[in-house]
Design a protein around this motif. Structure first.
Motif, PDB file in Angstrom:
ATOM      1  N   LEU A   1       0.837  -1.213   0.000  1.00 39.29           N
ATOM      2  CA  LEU A   1       0.000   0.000   0.000  1.00 39.29           C
ATOM      3  C   LEU A   1       0.867   1.257   0.000  1.00 39.29           C
ATOM      4  O   LEU A   1       0.592   2.216  -0.712  1.00 39.29           O
ATOM      5  CB  LEU A   1      -0.908   0.035   1.236  1.00 39.29           C
ATOM      6  N   ALA A   2       1.918   1.244   0.808  1.00 36.16           N
ATOM      7  CA  ALA A   2       2.805   2.415   0.894  1.00 36.16           C
ATOM      8  C   ALA A   2       3.445   2.691  -0.463  1.00 36.16           C
ATOM      9  O   ALA A   2       3.426   3.828  -0.947  1.00 36.16           O
ATOM     10  CB  ALA A   2       3.881   2.179   1.953  1.00 36.16           C
ATOM     11  N   GLU A   3       3.964   1.638  -1.074  1.00 39.38           N
ATOM     12  CA  GLU A   3       4.681   1.800  -2.350  1.00 39.38           C
ATOM     13  C   GLU A   3       3.770   2.312  -3.458  1.00 39.38           C
ATOM     14  O   GLU A   3       4.230   3.000  -4.373  1.00 39.38           O
ATOM     15  CB  GLU A   3       5.322   0.473  -2.771  1.00 39.38           C
ATOM     16  N   ALA A   4       2.479   1.978  -3.368  1.00 36.66           N
ATOM     17  CA  ALA A   4       1.525   2.398  -4.405  1.00 36.66           C
ATOM     18  C   ALA A   4       1.015   3.824  -4.170  1.00 36.66           C
ATOM     19  O   ALA A   4       0.378   4.415  -5.037  1.00 36.66           O
ATOM     20  CB  ALA A   4       0.357   1.433  -4.446  1.00 36.66           C
ATOM     21  N   GLN A   5       1.324   4.361  -2.995  1.00 36.95           N
ATOM     22  CA  GLN A   5       0.771   5.650  -2.580  1.00 36.95           C
ATOM     23  C   GLN A   5       1.517   6.804  -3.251  1.00 36.95           C
ATOM     24  O   GLN A   5       2.744   6.781  -3.340  1.00 36.95           O
ATOM     25  CB  GLN A   5       0.955   5.751  -1.056  1.00 36.95           C
ATOM     26  N   GLU A   6       0.773   7.816  -3.680  1.00 33.92           N
ATOM     27  CA  GLU A   6       1.424   9.011  -4.217  1.00 33.92           C
ATOM     28  C   GLU A   6       2.258   9.667  -3.116  1.00 33.92           C
ATOM     29  O   GLU A   6       1.800   9.776  -1.975  1.00 33.92           O
ATOM     30  CB  GLU A   6       0.357   9.993  -4.731  1.00 33.92           C
TER      31      GLU A   6
ATOM     32  N   THR B   1       7.028  12.574   0.391  1.00 31.22           N
ATOM     33  CA  THR B   1       7.230  13.948  -0.095  1.00 31.22           C
ATOM     34  C   THR B   1       6.652  14.989   0.857  1.00 31.22           C
ATOM     35  O   THR B   1       7.229  16.061   1.001  1.00 31.22           O
ATOM     36  CB  THR B   1       6.578  14.159  -1.478  1.00 31.22           C
ATOM     37  N   ASN B   2       5.484  14.675   1.467  1.00 34.19           N
ATOM     38  CA  ASN B   2       4.827  15.684   2.319  1.00 34.19           C
ATOM     39  C   ASN B   2       3.861  15.029   3.310  1.00 34.19           C
ATOM     40  O   ASN B   2       3.631  13.812   3.265  1.00 34.19           O
ATOM     41  CB  ASN B   2       4.098  16.715   1.440  1.00 34.19           C
ATOM     42  N   LEU B   3       3.307  15.837   4.194  1.00 33.07           N
ATOM     43  CA  LEU B   3       2.418  15.337   5.248  1.00 33.07           C
ATOM     44  C   LEU B   3       1.121  14.775   4.682  1.00 33.07           C
ATOM     45  O   LEU B   3       0.538  13.849   5.240  1.00 33.07           O
ATOM     46  CB  LEU B   3       2.087  16.466   6.238  1.00 33.07           C
ATOM     47  N   GLU B   4       0.655  15.356   3.592  1.00 30.33           N
ATOM     48  CA  GLU B   4      -0.594  14.905   2.982  1.00 30.33           C
ATOM     49  C   GLU B   4      -0.483  13.433   2.545  1.00 30.33           C
ATOM     50  O   GLU B   4      -1.404  12.644   2.752  1.00 30.33           O
ATOM     51  CB  GLU B   4      -0.937  15.810   1.788  1.00 30.33           C
ATOM     52  N   ALA B   5       0.650  13.082   1.955  1.00 29.21           N
ATOM     53  CA  ALA B   5       0.890  11.697   1.530  1.00 29.21           C
ATOM     54  C   ALA B   5       0.896  10.759   2.739  1.00 29.21           C
ATOM     55  O   ALA B   5       0.346   9.658   2.689  1.00 29.21           O
ATOM     56  CB  ALA B   5       2.210  11.603   0.776  1.00 29.21           C
TER      57      ALA B   5
ATOM     58  N   GLN C   1      -4.494   6.659   6.747  1.00 35.37           N
ATOM     59  CA  GLN C   1      -5.923   6.328   6.697  1.00 35.37           C
ATOM     60  C   GLN C   1      -6.142   4.935   6.116  1.00 35.37           C
ATOM     61  O   GLN C   1      -6.904   4.148   6.652  1.00 35.37           O
ATOM     62  CB  GLN C   1      -6.683   7.377   5.881  1.00 35.37           C
ATOM     63  N   GLN C   2      -5.433   4.627   5.049  1.00 33.71           N
ATOM     64  CA  GLN C   2      -5.548   3.299   4.437  1.00 33.71           C
ATOM     65  C   GLN C   2      -5.107   2.195   5.381  1.00 33.71           C
ATOM     66  O   GLN C   2      -5.762   1.174   5.513  1.00 33.71           O
ATOM     67  CB  GLN C   2      -4.678   3.214   3.187  1.00 33.71           C
ATOM     68  N   THR C   3      -3.950   2.402   6.021  1.00 30.18           N
ATOM     69  CA  THR C   3      -3.404   1.337   6.868  1.00 30.18           C
ATOM     70  C   THR C   3      -4.227   1.200   8.147  1.00 30.18           C
ATOM     71  O   THR C   3      -4.385   0.100   8.658  1.00 30.18           O
ATOM     72  CB  THR C   3      -1.921   1.574   7.200  1.00 30.18           C
ATOM     73  N   ASP C   4      -4.792   2.289   8.669  1.00 32.64           N
ATOM     74  CA  ASP C   4      -5.674   2.196   9.839  1.00 32.64           C
ATOM     75  C   ASP C   4      -6.862   1.285   9.527  1.00 32.64           C
ATOM     76  O   ASP C   4      -7.239   0.443  10.340  1.00 32.64           O
ATOM     77  CB  ASP C   4      -6.179   3.580  10.255  1.00 32.64           C
TER      78      ASP C   4
END
Lengths: 105, 105
Positions: free
Chosen positions: A36-41, A61-65, A71-74
């Motif tokens: 999931l992390a690797e696929a995340q922008e 890159t930033n806090l938004e990412a 949220q996904q991993t939670d």
């Protein structure tokens, strides 16, 4: 194995943890969280080591990412009946990487 | 084993590294560097793990404390004929810890 991150500034999430002896579902979930992390922008790489203590650092890159990934991993962890089963203790630190330097043969 | 750091903000120095097969002087110097860090003003704790990759994270109140410690350890490493003998690659990241959260049984 050392993440090839771009020039700072960027973000690091340091996850320091101690495992319980319960393995039920852990390896599969850890693998899925990495996917999931690797696929995340905004994902820049990660480093992970365990001996008695485990340290996993992901770079962003930033806090938004980081927020989107959390949220996904939670959700994933909730579905899998929670992280408290696998960890006796953990600490997560959200960090702004201000400077870096490196060496390689 | 998880460092008991105070509330953010504070600093983290992430040292990610791969070792060579040369052990000459390594363990003694690593131990002495840890001792130097702990004696340094502004030192907050550290976490260290190695399997193939090594990750050592030290925590500090501010950049000035990191700078003083780096100067001391640079001297030490120079005296011991340099770090390049022990490491095939490393990357050091200086980070501002903005937020943290934790769990323990």
């Amino acid at each position: 194995m050392i993440a090839a991150t771009p020039s700072p500034p960027y973000y690091a999430v340091i996850f320091s943890n101690m495992r319980t002896e319960i393995n039920d579902g852990y390896a599969e979930t850890a693998e899925e969280m990495a996917r999931l992390a690797e696929a995340q922008e905004g994902y820049l790489g990660h480093e992970s080591v365990r001996d008695e203590l485990g340290i996993t650092i992901s770079y962003w890159t930033n806090l938004e990412a980081i927020r989107s990934w959390k949220q996904q991993t939670d959700h994933l962890l909730a579905q899998r009946m929670g992280r408290d089963k696998w960890y006796s203790a953990y600490k997560t630190r959200i960090c702004l990487v201000e400077r870096d330097y490196e060496f390689s043969i």
